[in-house]
Design an enzyme around this catalytic site. Structure first.
Site, mmCIF file in Angstrom:
data_model
loop_
_atom_site.group_PDB
_atom_site.id
_atom_site.type_symbol
_atom_site.label_atom_id
_atom_site.label_comp_id
_atom_site.label_asym_id
_atom_site.label_seq_id
_atom_site.Cartn_x
_atom_site.Cartn_y
_atom_site.Cartn_z
ATOM 1 N N THR A 1 0.571 -1.600 -0.053
ATOM 2 C CA THR A 1 -0.214 0.019 0.134
ATOM 3 C C THR A 1 1.308 0.846 -0.089
ATOM 4 O O THR A 1 2.262 0.961 0.027
ATOM 5 C CB THR A 1 -0.584 0.124 1.282
ATOM 6 O OG1 THR A 1 0.091 -0.552 2.576
ATOM 7 C CG2 THR A 1 -1.982 -1.227 1.043
ATOM 8 N N TYR A 2 0.589 2.372 -0.039
ATOM 9 C CA TYR A 2 1.091 3.677 -0.180
ATOM 10 C C TYR A 2 1.739 3.773 1.224
ATOM 11 O O TYR A 2 1.879 3.967 1.747
ATOM 12 C CB TYR A 2 -0.280 5.162 -0.275
ATOM 13 C CG TYR A 2 0.553 6.069 -0.843
ATOM 14 C CD1 TYR A 2 1.360 6.116 -1.793
ATOM 15 C CD2 TYR A 2 0.771 7.146 0.045
ATOM 16 C CE1 TYR A 2 1.977 7.599 -2.516
ATOM 17 C CE2 TYR A 2 1.007 8.302 0.092
ATOM 18 C CZ TYR A 2 1.412 8.178 -1.354
ATOM 19 O OH TYR A 2 2.089 9.488 -1.851
ATOM 20 N N MET A 3 3.264 4.182 0.760
ATOM 21 C CA MET A 3 4.292 4.092 1.973
ATOM 22 C C MET A 3 4.536 5.252 2.126
ATOM 23 O O MET A 3 5.721 6.192 3.136
ATOM 24 C CB MET A 3 6.244 3.298 0.975
ATOM 25 C CG MET A 3 6.109 4.172 -0.150
ATOM 26 S SD MET A 3 5.228 4.786 -1.830
ATOM 27 C CE MET A 3 5.484 6.350 -1.613
ATOM 28 N N ARG A 4 3.545 6.830 1.978
ATOM 29 C CA ARG A 4 4.152 7.649 3.134
ATOM 30 C C ARG A 4 2.989 7.736 3.777
ATOM 31 O O ARG A 4 1.726 8.558 2.704
ATOM 32 C CB ARG A 4 4.181 9.365 1.324
ATOM 33 C CG ARG A 4 5.526 9.382 1.498
ATOM 34 C CD ARG A 4 5.619 11.052 0.935
ATOM 35 N NE ARG A 4 7.117 10.427 0.159
ATOM 36 C CZ ARG A 4 7.494 9.701 -1.276
ATOM 37 N NH1 ARG A 4 6.248 9.612 -2.235
ATOM 38 N NH2 ARG A 4 8.658 9.929 -1.828
ATOM 39 N N HIS B 1 -3.877 7.592 4.030
ATOM 40 C CA HIS B 1 -3.725 5.819 4.219
ATOM 41 C C HIS B 1 -3.860 5.140 4.822
ATOM 42 O O HIS B 1 -3.586 5.680 6.287
ATOM 43 C CB HIS B 1 -2.643 6.710 3.227
ATOM 44 C CG HIS B 1 -1.843 7.483 2.591
ATOM 45 N ND1 HIS B 1 -2.944 7.110 0.942
ATOM 46 C CD2 HIS B 1 -1.815 9.107 2.412
ATOM 47 C CE1 HIS B 1 -2.532 8.320 0.515
ATOM 48 N NE2 HIS B 1 -2.161 9.432 1.067
#
Length: 380
Positions: free
Chosen positions: A158-161, A205
């Protein structure tokens, strides 16, 4: 900044990171070592093995070791030199060593939440030796997609930020099924574990997790390069472990009286590995109460049992200055002070090095003369 020379700049966040590195360096320069001694007795009971017990109390006073940033309290005593230590050793050798108390407690160790950006950067730095910038580049590739043969390009994480530990219900159900099947029911908590995000987290997120937990690191190994696989394995293991049962230890403490001295030995036995079957969190620095001591096996002893004394050994130590920052510990310190966002940590680490304000020697940050000058101007 013309007085320093060249076209220099210092962003509002980089300047804080630089200041922290400079202030730590000055703490180290001004640090005055304190000498202290520990005394350890090696004793044997009726059953093996022989074991070490550390001098814990003299009369009513606790023996102080390490961490002398606070003054020594009334109920503490410092063994400050060799002469004192030798006197204690000589006196202790004349005493009977008798078990005064044995306590065994069950101790639980809980799993850690799935990764947020800062924790991923810290753990990849500690465990894999990756610079923050490298971690983010590898994570970006895993997120954007990897060619998995016939499946085509698939985003593996999934999104890393992110600074949220939230996980979707679908993903929680999937990982719970996976744990039950792969590791068995005793590793699976009754309900899914929900972790609380930090107060100021932007919950846009989810936490960083594999997009599909059934894609184990071994299953995708042939499609990833060595470092990409290492990072994926770290993310996958951390996510799976976060939904498993705690590890359970039996922790035993043995107190031994010898005249006016009290010696203490601690040890623990892992009864159930729980989430440790999959993942154990790295550590920044060695703790004072070194873990080796806690992991020691102790024999069964009874209260009132007299032990055989094999040896009493004094050992000299000096207090240590605080360690210089690594990328992992600097990110951690910035995060604790609420400075920067998940998306900025990599840039901060890169910028302060590119501008030659700090240099990395043996993976630790040292400020340069330029960095110190820029910092002092800004502080002024």
């Amino acid at each position: 900044c013309r007085t320093v020379g060249g076209r220099l700049s210092a962003g509002r966040v980089q300047s804080v990171a630089l200041r922290m590195v400079v202030e730590r360096e000055r703490e180290i320069e001004n640090f005055v070592k304190t000498e202290y001694w520990t005394v350890t007795a090696n004793v044997a009971s009726k059953l093996p093995p022989a074991f070490d017990a550390r001098l814990w109390r003299i009369g009513e006073q606790t023996v102080k070791t390490g961490g002398f940033d606070q003054e020594i309290k009334k109920n503490e005593v410092l063994i400050a030199n060799e002469e004192q230590a030798s006197g204690i050793v000589a006196e202790a050798k004349e005493q009977d060593f008798v078990v005064s108390e044995v306590t065994t407690k069950e101790r639980k160790r809980n799993p850690v939440p799935p990764f947020v950006t800062s924790k991923l950067q810290q753990e990849a730095s500690r465990k894999l030796g990756f610079a923050v910038k490298k971690t983010m580049m590898l994570a970006q590739k895993l997120y954007e997609g990897v060619e998995l043969g016939a499946e085509g390009s698939v985003g593996l994480i999934t999104y890393m930020r992110t600074d949220s530990t939230r996980v979707s219900e679908t993903a929680l159900n999937e990982v719970r099924d996976f744990i039950g099947t792969q590791y068995g029911a005793n590793y699976l908590p009754e309900k899914a574990v929900h972790y609380r995000s930090k107060k100021d987290a932007q919950d846009a997120h989810e936490a960083i997790r594999p997009t599909d937990v059934s894609r184990t690191p071994d299953a995708v190994a042939k499609y990833l390069d060595k470092d990409g696989l290492k990072l994926y394995r770290l993310i996958w293991q951390r996510f799976v472990a976060s939904q498993m049962n705690p590890a359970i230890y039996d922790q035993t403490t043995i107190d031994i009286e010898a005249g006016r001295f009290l010696f203490r030995a601690t040890g623990s036995v892992l009864k159930f590995d729980g989430f440790l079957k999959v993942y154990e969190e790295g550590r920044d620095e060695k703790a004072d109460d070194d873990t080796d001591e806690a992991a020691r096996k102790l024999p069964l002893v009874a209260q009132g049992e007299q032990l055989k004394l094999n040896s009493v050994t004094p050992e000299q130590h000096f207090t240590e200055p605080p360690p210089r920052y690594t990328e992992a510990t600097l990110v951690k310190a910035l995060e604790e002070k609420g400075i920067g966002r998940p998306s900025t940590y990599a840039a901060i680490m890169t910028t302060i090095q590119d501008r030659e304000y700090v240099e990395r020697i043996d993976s630790r940050f040292h400020p340069t003369a330029l960095g110190m000058t820029v910092n002092d101007l800004l502080v002024e």
